[in-house]
Design a protein around this motif. Structure first.
Motif, PDB file in Angstrom:
ATOM      1  N   LYS A 252      38.211  12.366  10.629  1.00  0.00           N
ATOM      2  CA  LYS A 252      39.022  11.989  11.787  1.00  0.00           C
ATOM      3  C   LYS A 252      39.366  13.260  12.531  1.00  0.00           C
ATOM      4  CE  LYS A 252      43.222   9.603  13.291  1.00  0.00           C
ATOM      5  NZ  LYS A 252      43.615  10.692  14.218  1.00  0.00           N
ATOM      6  N   ALA A 253      39.030  13.314  13.794  1.00  0.00           N
ATOM      7  CA  ALA A 253      39.251  14.526  14.591  1.00  0.00           C
ATOM      8  C   ALA A 253      40.738  14.805  14.760  1.00  0.00           C
ATOM      9  CB  ALA A 253      38.583  14.378  15.955  1.00  0.00           C
ATOM     10  N   ASP A 254      41.058  16.082  14.851  1.00  0.00           N
ATOM     11  CA  ASP A 254      42.437  16.526  15.049  1.00  0.00           C
ATOM     12  C   ASP A 254      42.951  16.016  16.401  1.00  0.00           C
ATOM     13  OD1 ASP A 254      44.752  18.186  15.726  1.00  0.00           O
ATOM     14  OD2 ASP A 254      44.141  19.448  14.046  1.00  0.00           O
ATOM     15  N   ASP A 255      44.121  15.415  16.393  1.00  0.00           N
ATOM     16  CA  ASP A 255      44.686  14.853  17.623  1.00  0.00           C
ATOM     17  C   ASP A 255      45.034  15.918  18.657  1.00  0.00           C
ATOM     18  OD1 ASP A 255      44.467  12.274  16.655  1.00  0.00           O
ATOM     19  OD2 ASP A 255      46.509  12.226  15.840  1.00  0.00           O
ATOM     20  N   THR A 256      45.201  17.166  18.218  1.00  0.00           N
ATOM     21  CA  THR A 256      45.597  18.236  19.147  1.00  0.00           C
ATOM     22  C   THR A 256      44.401  19.065  19.606  1.00  0.00           C
ATOM     23  OG1 THR A 256      46.011  19.853  17.373  1.00  0.00           O
ATOM     24  CG2 THR A 256      47.821  18.372  17.960  1.00  0.00           C
ATOM     25  N   ARG A 257      43.184  18.570  19.427  1.00  0.00           N
ATOM     26  CA  ARG A 257      41.987  19.391  19.621  1.00  0.00           C
ATOM     27  C   ARG A 257      41.796  19.903  21.044  1.00  0.00           C
ATOM     28  NH1 ARG A 257      40.801  14.183  18.668  1.00  0.00           N
ATOM     29  NH2 ARG A 257      39.479  12.965  20.075  1.00  0.00           N
ATOM     30  N   TYR A 258      42.376  19.248  22.026  1.00  0.00           N
ATOM     31  CA  TYR A 258      42.160  19.678  23.413  1.00  0.00           C
ATOM     32  C   TYR A 258      43.304  20.530  23.965  1.00  0.00           C
ATOM     33  CZ  TYR A 258      38.430  16.232  23.322  1.00  0.00           C
ATOM     34  OH  TYR A 258      37.301  15.525  23.001  1.00  0.00           O
ATOM     35  N   GLU A 259      44.281  20.831  23.145  1.00  0.00           N
ATOM     36  CA  GLU A 259      45.486  21.471  23.664  1.00  0.00           C
ATOM     37  C   GLU A 259      45.336  22.966  23.926  1.00  0.00           C
ATOM     38  OE1 GLU A 259      48.827  20.518  21.207  1.00  0.00           O
ATOM     39  OE2 GLU A 259      48.670  18.344  21.591  1.00  0.00           O
TER      40      GLU A 259
ATOM     41  N   ASP B  66      37.459  20.116  15.994  1.00  0.00           N
ATOM     42  CA  ASP B  66      38.916  20.040  15.825  1.00  0.00           C
ATOM     43  C   ASP B  66      39.648  21.069  16.663  1.00  0.00           C
ATOM     44  OD1 ASP B  66      38.958  17.904  14.076  1.00  0.00           O
ATOM     45  OD2 ASP B  66      39.041  19.134  12.258  1.00  0.00           O
TER      46      ASP B  66
ATOM     47  N   THR C 182      33.519  21.198  22.261  1.00  0.00           N
ATOM     48  CA  THR C 182      32.854  19.917  22.495  1.00  0.00           C
ATOM     49  C   THR C 182      31.348  20.068  22.692  1.00  0.00           C
ATOM     50  OG1 THR C 182      33.345  20.184  24.850  1.00  0.00           O
ATOM     51  CG2 THR C 182      34.884  18.855  23.539  1.00  0.00           C
TER      52      THR C 182
ATOM     53  N   TYR D 156      32.486  10.093  18.066  1.00  0.00           N
ATOM     54  CA  TYR D 156      33.009  10.963  19.128  1.00  0.00           C
ATOM     55  C   TYR D 156      31.912  11.390  20.103  1.00  0.00           C
ATOM     56  CZ  TYR D 156      36.882  11.149  15.854  1.00  0.00           C
ATOM     57  OH  TYR D 156      37.912  10.803  15.002  1.00  0.00           O
TER      58      TYR D 156
ATOM     59  N   GLU E 250      32.618  12.280  23.649  1.00  0.00           N
ATOM     60  CA  GLU E 250      33.464  13.460  23.854  1.00  0.00           C
ATOM     61  C   GLU E 250      32.672  14.746  23.670  1.00  0.00           C
ATOM     62  OE1 GLU E 250      37.313  13.396  21.874  1.00  0.00           O
ATOM     63  OE2 GLU E 250      37.092  11.245  21.523  1.00  0.00           O
TER      64      GLU E 250
END
Length: 329
Positions: free
Chosen positions: A3-10, A53, A57, A87, A90
């Motif tokens: 499961k990819a990290d929810d904060t990956r784009y921050e 993560d 991308t 994903y 993405e």
């Protein structure tokens, strides 16, 4: 199940690719080394997951990456099929054709026959219906440029590629290719070329200036000069260096005492900037906004994490730039 990290784009920086609508991460992951059948598959998965993560991308491959040829695409295809494929939308996945792949007159360079057959093979190995970017990997001196560019156009029109790119072209050939692709209404957006503190070819052959003028992106491969621009060579050539284990790309004869002294002096400058040598080398490639992304390879996840930190400081003083040139040129 991954499961990819929810904060990956921050924290990742995304740069527009030339004047196109596509954005690429400032750091992309290349599968040139360590993704063939001689590598460890579990480590490959960990590197891909670590990259994604942290907001990487873009995953860059070619038909001949391995060893053996084609195996990097096969292994990445297995990772996608496993628990990474959810994903897909993405991700930016690119592949290339232009180097030798199979015997006979149709397995190399830039003919329409070779490029389209190779793309079909790549998609099969990857388990995909399309790639995001399809590159011609190197210029072909014997095939008309119109034929090669026409093959790239067919790849897009068939739905097997969204964008096209060129690799290892110079400024003059880039200009000619751009005119053809513009007439064919093909979304040509990016050039992939060798560029580092130690390799200034694209500054000298017109590629960098022409790309900027024409509104095309650049992604730089070998930005760490096959590992020379890292801490690995500060004390000489390590026993497990790629020079000793795989001399195809980095030759022992190229690592002279003069080169080692350059590496040490650059490392000292990087420390003063609060960076590792690798981080400074990547930041240098990204410094002026003309290069869209740096393409990094890795043998373990920790290297990816270290390289990403380069994006935290890509600003150089005039004195720093002067010193880098003085040391390296």
């Amino acid at each position: 199940m991954y499961k990819a990290d929810d904060t990956r784009y921050e924290k990742m920086t995304y740069n527009r690719t030339g004047k196109s609508g596509l954005k690429l991460p400032a750091v992309s992951l290349g599968l040139w080394h360590n993704f063939g059948h001689t590598g460890d598959f579990e480590n490959m998965k960990k590197m891909c997951y670590t990259a994604f993560d942290r907001g990487i991308t873009h995953f860059d491959i070619a038909n001949n990456y391995g060893p053996p040829d084609g195996s990097a695409e096969e292994n990445f295809g297995k990772i996608l099929k496993g628990d990474f494929g959810a994903y897909r939308d993405e991700m930016i996945i690119s592949t290339k054709a232009g180097y030798y792949m199979w015997p006979g007159p149709y397995g190399d360079f830039g003919s329409r026959k070779y490029l389209l057959a190779s793309l079909d093979q790549s998609l099969k190995r990857l388990g995909l219906d399309y790639v995001d970017i399809f590159y011609h990997h190197r210029p072909d001196p014997d095939t008309p440029l119109e034929e090669t560019m026409g093959a790239l156009a067919s790849a897009v029109k068939s739905g097997k590629a969204l964008y096209v790119g060129l690799s290892n072209y110079d400024g003059e050939r880039l200009s000619a290719a751009t005119e053809i692709l513009k007439d064919l209404k093909v979304p040509f957006i990016i050039n992939q070329n060798n560029y580092s503190i130690f390799n200034r070819t694209i500054e000298n052959n017109g590629l960098k200036e022409t790309s900027f003028r024409l509104g095309k992106g650049i992604i730089a491969f070998s930005p760490l000069a096959q590992g020379l621009l890292t801490d690995r060579y500060l004390m000489g050539i390590p026993a497990d260096s790629r020079v000793r284990t795989d001399g195809r790309f980095l030759k022992e004869g190229s690592i002279t005492e003069q080169r080692l002294e350059q590496i040490r002096r650059l490392s000292d400058l990087a420390q003063k900037r609060g960076q590792t040598l690798a981080q400074m080398a990547l930041a240098w490639v990204l410094r002026d906004g003309i290069v869209t992304s740096v393409l990094v390879g890795a043998s373990r996840p920790e290297q990816i994490l270290d390289n990403i930190k380069a994006t935290e400081n890509t600003v150089f003083t005039e004195e720093e730039l002067r010193l880098i040139d003085e040391i390296s040129i």
